[in-house]
Write a protein that holds these residues in place. Structure first.
Motif, PDB file in Angstrom:
ATOM      1  N   UNK A   1      45.599  11.309  42.839  1.00  0.00           N
ATOM      2  CA  UNK A   1      46.602  11.339  41.782  1.00  0.00           C
ATOM      3  C   UNK A   1      47.156   9.939  41.586  1.00  0.00           C
ATOM      4  N   UNK A   2      47.333   9.546  40.333  1.00  0.00           N
ATOM      5  CA  UNK A   2      47.765   8.198  39.991  1.00  0.00           C
ATOM      6  C   UNK A   2      49.282   8.157  39.791  1.00  0.00           C
ATOM      7  N   UNK A   3      49.925   7.194  40.420  1.00  0.00           N
ATOM      8  CA  UNK A   3      51.357   6.973  40.251  1.00  0.00           C
ATOM      9  C   UNK A   3      51.565   5.901  39.189  1.00  0.00           C
ATOM     10  N   UNK A   4      52.362   6.224  38.163  1.00  0.00           N
ATOM     11  CA  UNK A   4      52.623   5.270  37.086  1.00  0.00           C
ATOM     12  C   UNK A   4      53.554   4.150  37.547  1.00  0.00           C
ATOM     13  N   UNK A   5      54.556   4.479  38.340  1.00  0.00           N
ATOM     14  CA  UNK A   5      55.531   3.477  38.795  1.00  0.00           C
ATOM     15  C   UNK A   5      54.902   2.468  39.751  1.00  0.00           C
ATOM     16  N   UNK A   6      54.081   2.955  40.679  1.00  0.00           N
ATOM     17  CA  UNK A   6      53.479   2.075  41.680  1.00  0.00           C
ATOM     18  C   UNK A   6      52.149   1.499  41.216  1.00  0.00           C
TER      19      UNK A   6
ATOM     20  N   UNK B   1      51.474  19.744  34.234  1.00  0.00           N
ATOM     21  CA  UNK B   1      52.454  20.353  33.332  1.00  0.00           C
ATOM     22  C   UNK B   1      53.784  19.592  33.347  1.00  0.00           C
ATOM     23  N   UNK B   2      54.175  19.106  34.529  1.00  0.00           N
ATOM     24  CA  UNK B   2      55.461  18.409  34.658  1.00  0.00           C
ATOM     25  C   UNK B   2      55.406  16.965  34.162  1.00  0.00           C
ATOM     26  N   UNK B   3      54.217  16.430  33.955  1.00  0.00           N
ATOM     27  CA  UNK B   3      54.120  15.089  33.393  1.00  0.00           C
ATOM     28  C   UNK B   3      53.664  14.029  34.362  1.00  0.00           C
ATOM     29  N   UNK B   4      53.111  14.406  35.495  1.00  0.00           N
ATOM     30  CA  UNK B   4      52.557  13.428  36.418  1.00  0.00           C
ATOM     31  C   UNK B   4      53.132  13.520  37.821  1.00  0.00           C
TER      32      UNK B   4
ATOM     33  N   UNK C   1      56.567  10.239  52.329  1.00  0.00           N
ATOM     34  CA  UNK C   1      56.593   8.774  52.334  1.00  0.00           C
ATOM     35  C   UNK C   1      56.471   8.235  50.920  1.00  0.00           C
ATOM     36  N   UNK C   2      55.576   8.835  50.135  1.00  0.00           N
ATOM     37  CA  UNK C   2      55.383   8.409  48.761  1.00  0.00           C
ATOM     38  C   UNK C   2      56.628   8.682  47.920  1.00  0.00           C
ATOM     39  N   UNK C   3      57.276   9.821  48.147  1.00  0.00           N
ATOM     40  CA  UNK C   3      58.498  10.143  47.411  1.00  0.00           C
ATOM     41  C   UNK C   3      59.584   9.118  47.680  1.00  0.00           C
ATOM     42  N   UNK C   4      59.719   8.700  48.939  1.00  0.00           N
ATOM     43  CA  UNK C   4      60.726   7.701  49.305  1.00  0.00           C
ATOM     44  C   UNK C   4      60.376   6.330  48.730  1.00  0.00           C
ATOM     45  N   UNK C   5      59.073   6.008  48.692  1.00  0.00           N
ATOM     46  CA  UNK C   5      58.614   4.759  48.102  1.00  0.00           C
ATOM     47  C   UNK C   5      58.941   4.709  46.606  1.00  0.00           C
TER      48      UNK C   5
ATOM     49  N   UNK D   1      45.441   9.774  47.548  1.00  0.00           N
ATOM     50  CA  UNK D   1      44.609  10.933  47.833  1.00  0.00           C
ATOM     51  C   UNK D   1      45.444  12.040  48.464  1.00  0.00           C
ATOM     52  N   UNK D   2      45.267  13.257  47.943  1.00  0.00           N
ATOM     53  CA  UNK D   2      45.947  14.435  48.470  1.00  0.00           C
ATOM     54  C   UNK D   2      44.968  15.587  48.561  1.00  0.00           C
TER      55      UNK D   2
END
Length: 92
Positions: free
Chosen positions: A38-43, A61-64, A83-87, A48-49
């Motif tokens: 999954x691609x993070x727009x901010x980072x 559906x939620x937009x990413x 960890x990704x959420x905190x980043x 990989x998940x």
């Protein structure tokens, strides 16, 4: 590796196989897990998940990924997703 979705915490459920003669034997219903990036727009990078197909539809559906993680319950997330959420929280 546990059979658990990294984003929603969905795991195996228990039920019965029921034959035509109504004999019941225990069985497990396993989640439909997929290995995805999954691609993070901010980072600006991919992560990989191992998530359930239903979770993948929810993320779309939620937009990413960024929006999903911002609203996600921390108790259900895996350590990598936490960890990704905190980043992401630091980046914004």
């Amino acid at each position: 590796m546990a059979r658990r979705c990294e984003l929603t915490g969905i795991g195996p459920k228990v039920g019965n196989n029921v034959s035509h003669a109504k004999n019941r034997t225990k069985r497990r219903f396993l989640p439909n897990l997929c290995n995805v990036t999954l691609h993070s727009d901010k980072l600006g990078q991919g992560f990989k998940f191992r998530i359930a197909a239903s979770a993948l539809r929810t993320v779309d559906h939620m937009g990413g990924l960024d929006v999903f993680l911002a609203k996600a319950d921390e108790g259900k997330l895996s350590t990598n997703a936490l960890k990704l959420k905190r980043k992401l929280a630091k980046a914004s």
